[in-house]
Design a protein around this motif. Structure first.
Motif, short mmCIF file in Angstrom:
data_model
loop_
_atom_site.label_atom_id
_atom_site.label_comp_id
_atom_site.label_asym_id
_atom_site.label_seq_id
_atom_site.Cartn_x
_atom_site.Cartn_y
_atom_site.Cartn_z
N ARG A 48 0.77 -1.15 0.11
CA ARG A 48 -0.01 -0.05 0.13
C ARG A 48 0.79 1.09 0.03
O ARG A 48 1.74 1.27 0.74
N ASP A 49 0.69 2.06 -0.75
CA ASP A 49 1.54 3.45 -1.05
C ASP A 49 0.73 4.54 -0.27
O ASP A 49 -0.34 4.27 0.10
N THR A 50 1.46 5.61 -0.42
CA THR A 50 0.94 6.74 0.55
C THR A 50 -0.41 7.22 -0.06
O THR A 50 -1.21 8.14 0.86
N ASN A 51 -0.70 7.02 -1.46
CA ASN A 51 -2.00 7.58 -1.93
C ASN A 51 -3.23 6.50 -1.62
O ASN A 51 -4.36 6.51 -2.46
N LYS A 52 -2.74 5.62 -0.70
CA LYS A 52 -3.84 4.50 -0.51
C LYS A 52 -4.11 3.61 -1.76
O LYS A 52 -5.57 3.41 -2.12
N THR A 53 -3.09 3.11 -2.49
CA THR A 53 -3.17 2.45 -3.64
C THR A 53 -2.53 1.10 -3.25
O THR A 53 -1.56 1.01 -2.90
N GLU A 54 -3.24 -0.01 -3.54
CA GLU A 54 -2.93 -1.31 -3.14
C GLU A 54 -2.09 -1.82 -4.39
O GLU A 54 -2.71 -1.67 -5.77
N THR A 55 -1.17 -2.50 -4.27
CA THR A 55 -0.58 -3.33 -5.57
C THR A 55 -0.15 -4.51 -5.45
O THR A 55 0.16 -5.12 -4.33
N ILE A 56 -0.80 -5.57 -6.15
CA ILE A 56 -0.63 -7.02 -6.08
C ILE A 56 0.17 -7.42 -7.12
O ILE A 56 -0.11 -7.07 -8.20
N THR A 57 1.24 -8.12 -6.93
CA THR A 57 2.45 -8.69 -7.92
C THR A 57 1.96 -10.01 -8.13
O THR A 57 2.39 -10.94 -6.97
N VAL A 58 1.94 -10.29 -9.30
CA VAL A 58 2.04 -12.10 -9.44
C VAL A 58 3.43 -12.09 -10.00
O VAL A 58 3.82 -11.55 -11.28
N PRO A 59 4.07 -13.07 -9.22
CA PRO A 59 5.42 -13.08 -9.67
C PRO A 59 5.76 -13.92 -10.83
O PRO A 59 5.19 -14.77 -11.31
N THR A 60 7.02 -13.67 -11.72
CA THR A 60 7.63 -14.44 -12.68
C THR A 60 7.56 -15.80 -12.52
O THR A 60 8.02 -16.18 -11.29
N GLY A 61 7.15 -16.85 -13.21
CA GLY A 61 7.22 -17.87 -12.72
C GLY A 61 5.96 -18.91 -12.41
O GLY A 61 5.84 -19.97 -11.97
N PHE A 62 5.04 -17.85 -12.03
CA PHE A 62 3.80 -18.40 -11.27
C PHE A 62 3.14 -19.10 -12.56
O PHE A 62 3.01 -18.83 -13.71
N ILE A 63 2.43 -20.21 -12.05
CA ILE A 63 1.81 -21.02 -12.97
C ILE A 63 0.33 -20.90 -12.99
O ILE A 63 -0.24 -21.04 -11.81
N THR A 64 -0.59 -20.69 -14.00
CA THR A 64 -1.69 -20.38 -14.11
C THR A 64 -2.53 -21.25 -15.13
O THR A 64 -1.84 -21.63 -16.15
N ASP A 65 -3.95 -21.29 -15.08
CA ASP A 65 -4.53 -21.79 -16.12
C ASP A 65 -5.38 -20.86 -16.86
O ASP A 65 -6.12 -21.04 -17.62
N LEU A 66 -5.02 -19.43 -16.60
CA LEU A 66 -5.79 -18.45 -16.98
C LEU A 66 -7.35 -18.39 -16.26
O LEU A 66 -7.24 -18.59 -15.41
N ALA A 67 -8.15 -18.40 -17.24
CA ALA A 67 -9.61 -18.48 -16.55
C ALA A 67 -9.99 -20.01 -16.65
O ALA A 67 -9.83 -20.44 -17.47
N SER A 68 -10.56 -20.33 -15.72
CA SER A 68 -10.89 -22.00 -15.64
C SER A 68 -12.35 -22.06 -16.43
O SER A 68 -13.11 -22.50 -15.88
N THR A 69 -12.39 -21.71 -17.44
CA THR A 69 -13.45 -21.80 -18.38
C THR A 69 -13.72 -23.12 -19.12
O THR A 69 -12.91 -23.45 -19.62
#
Length: 162
Positions: A48-69
């Motif tokens: 959380r920065d001073t502007n009350k903005t939250e940052t979420i970082t998905v790290p390099t190497g993360f494994i995903t299936d994109l959307a489970s559609t």
């Protein structure tokens, strides 16, 4: 209002997974303090920065299936329609599963899990709304409603998904 800092860079990992080739970063100022707390309490790293903005970082190497559609629905909502939001959502759900796995059924805080799932689903909704190119409203609502209704099974940990 939020934004992604880049597009997805990922490598296909057959048969159904993708491996991120660089961090995927999403920022938003639309989360309440209790939602941020619930996500942090299950292990999500949120800055959380001073502007009350939250940052979420998905790290390099993360494994995903994109959307489970399901493949049957791809002509309606394909995984790539909501991919960036889905990757962030995958990270959040993985954190919930890892929390549950380490705590066990007896020690886990059921209210925390409920709140973290709700916050994760809200991040998914916000991220779809913030995506460029724009995602149509009916796709956003349909994808969000699907995780709202059926996501409870995706936060159950097992040896393959933690």
């Amino acid at each position: 209002m939020g934004q992604f800092t880049s597009k997805i860079l990922a490598e296909f990992q057959p048969p159904k997974k993708w491996k991120l080739g660089r961090d995927l970063v999403y920022t938003t100022s639309d989360l309440y303090a209790n939602e941020v707390k619930a996500l942090k309490d299950v292990g999500v790293e949120i800055v959380r920065d001073t502007n009350k903005t939250e940052t979420i970082t998905v790290p390099t190497g993360f494994i995903t299936d994109l959307a489970s559609t399901p493949r049957l629905l791809w002509n309606v909502i394909a995984p790539f329609d909501v991919a960036r939001a889905a990757i962030v959502h995958d990270l959040l759900y993985k954190s919930i599963r890892q929390y549950r796995w380490t705590k066990g059924l007896i020690e886990e805080d059921k209210e925390l899990i409920k709140n973290a799932k709700k916050a994760s689903d809200k991040v998914f909704l916000l991220a779809m709304k913030d995506a460029e190119p724009k995602v149509s409203g009916w796709k956003i609502y349909s994808a969000w409603k699907a995780v709202d209704l059926f996501g409870r099974w995706s936060i159950i940990p097992n040896e393959k998904n933690i």
